[in-house]
Design a protein around this motif. Structure first.
Motif, mmCIF file in Angstrom:
data_model
loop_
_atom_site.group_PDB
_atom_site.id
_atom_site.type_symbol
_atom_site.label_atom_id
_atom_site.label_comp_id
_atom_site.label_asym_id
_atom_site.label_seq_id
_atom_site.Cartn_x
_atom_site.Cartn_y
_atom_site.Cartn_z
ATOM 1 N N THR A 148 0.843 -1.205 0.000
ATOM 2 C CA THR A 148 0.000 0.000 0.000
ATOM 3 C C THR A 148 0.880 1.257 0.000
ATOM 4 O O THR A 148 2.045 1.218 0.427
ATOM 5 C CB THR A 148 -0.916 0.034 1.225
ATOM 6 N N TYR A 149 0.307 2.345 -0.483
ATOM 7 C CA TYR A 149 1.015 3.622 -0.463
ATOM 8 C C TYR A 149 0.000 4.753 -0.366
ATOM 9 O O TYR A 149 -1.172 4.585 -0.699
ATOM 10 C CB TYR A 149 1.913 3.790 -1.695
ATOM 11 N N GLN A 150 0.485 5.902 0.100
ATOM 12 C CA GLN A 150 -0.369 7.076 0.231
ATOM 13 C C GLN A 150 0.473 8.330 0.192
ATOM 14 O O GLN A 150 1.690 8.291 0.400
ATOM 15 C CB GLN A 150 -1.157 7.022 1.548
ATOM 16 N N ASP B 259 -4.003 11.462 1.407
ATOM 17 C CA ASP B 259 -4.369 10.651 2.586
ATOM 18 C C ASP B 259 -5.263 9.455 2.239
ATOM 19 O O ASP B 259 -5.822 8.818 3.137
ATOM 20 C CB ASP B 259 -5.058 11.503 3.655
ATOM 21 N N LYS B 260 -5.410 9.156 0.958
ATOM 22 C CA LYS B 260 -6.140 7.960 0.548
ATOM 23 C C LYS B 260 -5.138 6.837 0.274
ATOM 24 O O LYS B 260 -4.117 7.057 -0.362
ATOM 25 C CB LYS B 260 -6.971 8.230 -0.694
ATOM 26 N N GLU B 261 -5.469 5.636 0.733
ATOM 27 C CA GLU B 261 -4.541 4.511 0.587
ATOM 28 C C GLU B 261 -4.767 3.798 -0.742
ATOM 29 O O GLU B 261 -5.896 3.481 -1.114
ATOM 30 C CB GLU B 261 -4.710 3.525 1.751
ATOM 31 N N TYR B 262 -3.662 3.561 -1.477
ATOM 32 C CA TYR B 262 -3.699 2.871 -2.766
ATOM 33 C C TYR B 262 -2.837 1.610 -2.681
ATOM 34 O O TYR B 262 -2.028 1.453 -1.768
ATOM 35 C CB TYR B 262 -3.162 3.776 -3.883
ATOM 36 N N ASP B 263 -2.995 0.718 -3.682
ATOM 37 C CA ASP B 263 -2.263 -0.555 -3.708
ATOM 38 C C ASP B 263 -1.337 -0.607 -4.917
ATOM 39 O O ASP B 263 -1.753 -0.339 -6.042
ATOM 40 C CB ASP B 263 -3.212 -1.746 -3.775
ATOM 41 N N VAL B 264 -0.081 -1.000 -4.650
ATOM 42 C CA VAL B 264 0.825 -1.351 -5.750
ATOM 43 C C VAL B 264 0.408 -2.704 -6.306
ATOM 44 O O VAL B 264 0.441 -2.945 -7.511
ATOM 45 C CB VAL B 264 2.285 -1.393 -5.257
#
Length: 839
Positions: free
Chosen positions: A527-529, A583-588
């Motif tokens: 995850t990344y943000q 501040d929203k979490e995304y996925d690699v």
């Protein structure tokens, strides 16, 4: 006690009740109307608020050609203005500082520095010659009683000029405001003339403080428009910037305070600011060591009052009502009003001339025909009038109107001395002059538009000198604050515990940054943000990578290898993160439970490395160790799942060899409208840039300079002759004028220096020396225009006029005669030159 009898006035009392809310509504509307009409908003006819109009009227009443103390002017104005002396004093100073209607003497303050005027008892004023010419005419003025009924004052002054647009005005009323920006004196006259000629016009404001302004969103002065105004900043040297002109609405004091405030907040790094303002504005900004002047200029525009935004709102009083109008419509109204006033003045003058001619004719008939003798025996006044009237009877048909008793009475008032000395020759000469003037007036009335155009041209000739445009019209590029903010903070990370921020000084240092930067964080779980930098923020444990995030940075490429928790396969991907929600979490990864990153790198220039993949010893693969080159992967969006690297379990991935960029060169463009580089396809393409590539710039003043291709670079586009990607093998061909010998020279040389961001002068140092032509073409051609009348322009090949020498060489003198000018001819191929017989 109610005895059952009806109250005769009960219903009437109920109906006569007036509710407080109704009273408040009426009173508020009355008050707001009064403020709008009588205090805050100018009339379109003369561009004045009531207090300004009363000041100018009072000054005219006092005018005897000498200066009057402003205190006396205030006292005179108070006969017409019922709001006290303070408002009159402020309005008088404001009018005087506009340097148009009032001829001032003494210390009237300075709009550039914000210094106030001296007390009214010390400063003096009188109407300017311009004001006397355009403002006043009692015969065309509509009058009204003053507030106490003792005096007469003008409803509006008969202004024969677009004064509202020339001076500008600002006012805040009740629920309404106005902001008309000042425009250039000469441009307004030219625009009025164009309107009278049936042409379209486009007006742009001009500010007394000068500066640079972008009017692309001006919207003709209506609500919703916007103007960006910048200070004029020059680079004195690599350590010092000079602010020569300031934005409208600011002062040198407020500007310096904003710079110091930005420095205290760390947005820009400076050593000191020195105010040398005297006759001209000059603020020295001394930069801290290591600060780029170009970046510092952008930071001044981004974080200080060196750039301000102004929102116009052209609201004026028309027919006793506030009305929003464009500046073009206001100009059209004022121009038509000028024509109408000129027509009224001509008609009044025509009437005066006709009356003078009529009485001169009556006087001549009365004297030359000795009608005055007919009244000698008259015994009554009535008989005197009758006898004169009878004597005039044969001539009445020649007059333009009927002869009245009043005209006859005037004849009886002629003195005997005048009759005895009557000279018919002088009378004829007087009547001839009157008839010539009347013919001229009639001609002007018949050609009213031409007369109005001549009137405007006369105004420009008399008063336009020294009123040239001060504000330079420019197109501004948008400055990204995050890109020019000084690095005033340090980013730290605690990978194990999951904290980042600039207060974690005992933890791992990442990089220098600004306190307005965004930070991107990638974690082991895939995850990344992106988050705003803080002193300390929890973002999650097992941090793999943390860095400053630049929105829409197409050069930053992330390389990743991860295990898909659903299939167990190991995937590989290269991707960009151009824009995301903070501040929203995304996925690699694909987001499956159990997914995790095995390998991850962030590559600021799209580098693609080679890694070695080690499979687990228990895997069934025959080859348990193999290399993978990320260059074989396409760069995709952040949401792509990637490609399968292996279906077998991976033990570890290690770097084998650092990679090179797979993005190719950076395509750089030059936008000559703002003098800046960009990668947005705006302007002229300079080429593809890699690593240590340089840009060559040649200026009219004889300097050449090598620069890098940073997008923050600024170029003096008004002085620029040539800008292109630097090729050290190319030969520079230049033709320049030498101010010392008053001669023209041609030279050819290669760039032998390598210092970046340092100008080198390749012509003589005389102040009047300048470069007319600079080219890197193999066979450049110039067109020479000679000063001799009738001489034809001649083409010459520069490559055969001078041999290749060092860049410091003087060059070859052009012994071609008296040269008026030289220009570069468009590139022509060798074959085309041969066809033209140029070899």
């Amino acid at each position: 006690m109610d005895n059952g009898q009806e109250h005769p006035h009960k219903d009437e009392a109920i109906h006569n009740v007036e509710h407080v809310d109704g009273m408040y509504r009426n009173w508020f509307l009355d008050y707001s109307s009064y403020v709008i009409l009588e205090r805050a908003v100018p009339a379109i006819q003369d561009g004045f608020k009531p207090v300004q109009r009363r000041i100018m009227h009072a000054m005219k009443e006092m005018d005897d050609g000498r200066y009057n103390k402003v205190a006396n002017i205030i006292g005179q104005t108070m006969q017409y203005h019922p709001h006290g002396d303070a408002s009159i004093a402020d309005a008088t100073v404001n009018l005087g500082q506009k340097d148009l209607l009032i001829d001032t003497q003494g210390n009237w303050g300075d709009v550039r520095t914000g210094d106030g005027a001296a007390a009214p008892r010390y400063i003096e004023a009188r109407p300017s010659k311009f004001a006397l010419e355009i403002l006043y005419n009692p015969q065309t003025t509509q009058w009204q009683l003053s507030y106490d009924g003792r005096k007469k004052e003008p409803v509006t002054l008969p202004v024969k000029f677009p004064l509202l647009l020339a001076q500008g005005v600002e006012g805040i009323a009740v629920g309404l405001s106005t902001k008309v920006l000042p425009h250039n004196f000469n441009e307004l006259i030219d625009a009025s003339i164009d309107l009278l000629k049936g042409k379209s016009v486009s007006l742009m404001p001009d500010f007394p403080t000068g500066g640079l302004a972008d009017f692309s969103e001006y919207n003709e002065g209506l609500r919703g428009g916007k103007i960006r105004v910048r200070a004029k900043i020059e680079e004195q040297d690599k350590k010092t910037l000079l602010i020569k002109e300031i934005p409208f609405g600011t002062t040198t004091t407020s500007l310096i305070e904003s710079i110091i405030k930005a420095n205290d907040k760390g947005k820009i790094k400076i050593k000191k600011v020195v105010d040398n303002t005297a006759a001209d504005v000059e603020i020295e900004v001394h930069l801290a060591p290591g600060q780029s002047p170009d970046v510092a200029i952008d930071a001044l525009y981004a974080f200080t009052d060196c750039e301000v935004s102004i929102s116009p709102n052209a609201c004026v009083i028309v027919d006793e009502k506030p009305r929003f109008m464009t500046v073009n419509d206001i100009l059209r109204y004022n121009t038509q009003q000028t024509v109408d006033l000129l027509k009224q003045e001509l008609e009044i003058r025509r009437g005066e001339l006709l009356e003078k001619l009529l009485f001169s004719s009556l006087e001549r008939i009365f004297i030359e025909n000795r009608i005055y003798r007919d009244i000698e025996e008259a015994t009554t006044w009535e008989e005197v009038i009758r006898r004169i009237d009878a004597g005039l009877e044969p001539y009445k048909k020649d007059f333009y109107r009927e002869i009245t008793e009043e005209d006859i009475v005037r004849l009886t008032e002629i003195k005997i001395k005048r009759i005895s000395r009557y000279d018919s020759f002088k009378a004829d000469e007087l009547m001839r002059r009157l008839q010539e003037e009347l013919a001229e007036v009639e001609h002007n009335l018949a050609h009213l538009v031409d007369y109005a155009i001549g009137y405007y041209k006369n105004l420009k000739q008399k008063y336009g000198k020294g009123r040239e445009r001060k504000t330079e019209i420019r197109s501004f590029d948008t400055i990204q604050a995050a890109q020019v903010a000084a690095n005033n903070a340090k980013l730290y990370v605690n990978r194990a515990e999951g904290f980042i921020g600039y207060s974690l000084k005992k933890d791992e240092f990442v990089c220098e940054c600004s306190d307005i930067d965004d930070i991107i964080v990638f974690k082991r779980n895939g995850t990344y943000q992106v988050s705003k930098i803080q002193d300390k923020a929890f973002v999650g444990k097992d941090i793999l990578h943390v860095g400053v995030f630049r929105k829409n940075d197409e050069r930053m490429v992330y390389n990743a290898i991860y295990v898909d928790g659903e299939t167990g396969r190991t995937m590989v991907k290269r991707f960009q993160v151009l824009g995301i929600t903070r501040d929203k979490e995304y996925d690699v990864t694909k987001g499956a439970k159990g997914s995790k990153l095995l390998y991850f790198t962030a590559n600021p220039n799209g580098e693609a490395e080679v890694v070695t993949v080690h499979l687990t010893a228990q895997s069934k693969a025959k080859i348990k160790i193999f290399d993978f080159d990320f260059a074989t992967q396409e760069i995709k969006g952040r949401g792509a799942g990637g490609n399968i690297l292996t279906k077998y379990p991976v033990r570890r991935v290690v770097l084998k060899r650092e990679g090179v960029s797979t993005l190719g060169g950076l395509e750089v463009y030059y936008d000559d409208s703002v003098g800046r580089l960009n990668t947005d396809n705006r302007g002229r393409a300079l080429g593809s840039f890699h690593g240590d590539d340089r840009i060559l710039v040649i200026y009219k003043n004889g300097n050449y300079e090598l620069t890098n291709y940073e997008l923050s670079n600024r170029y003096d586009f008004e002085n620029l002759l040539l800008i292109e990607k630097f090729n050290p093998e190319k030969i520079i061909s230049a033709v320049y004028y030498d101010g010392n010998t008053k001669s023209w020279f041609v030279k050819r040389f290669r760039i032998e220096t390598s210092t970046v961001d340092k100008p080198f002068l390749f012509i003589t140092e005389a102040r009047s020396s300048y470069v007319a032509v600079a080219s890197t073409e193999e066979q450049p051609q110039i067109e020479v225009e000679f000063a001799d009348k009738g001489a034809e322009k001649t083409l010459y090949d520069v490559d055969v006029m001078a041999e290749l020498r060092g860049w410091k060489a003087l060059g070859n003198k052009l012994n071609l005669g008296k040269i008026k000018g030289v220009r570069l001819v468009a590139a022509t191929s060798k074959a085309e030159k041969e066809q033209l017989g140029l070899f």
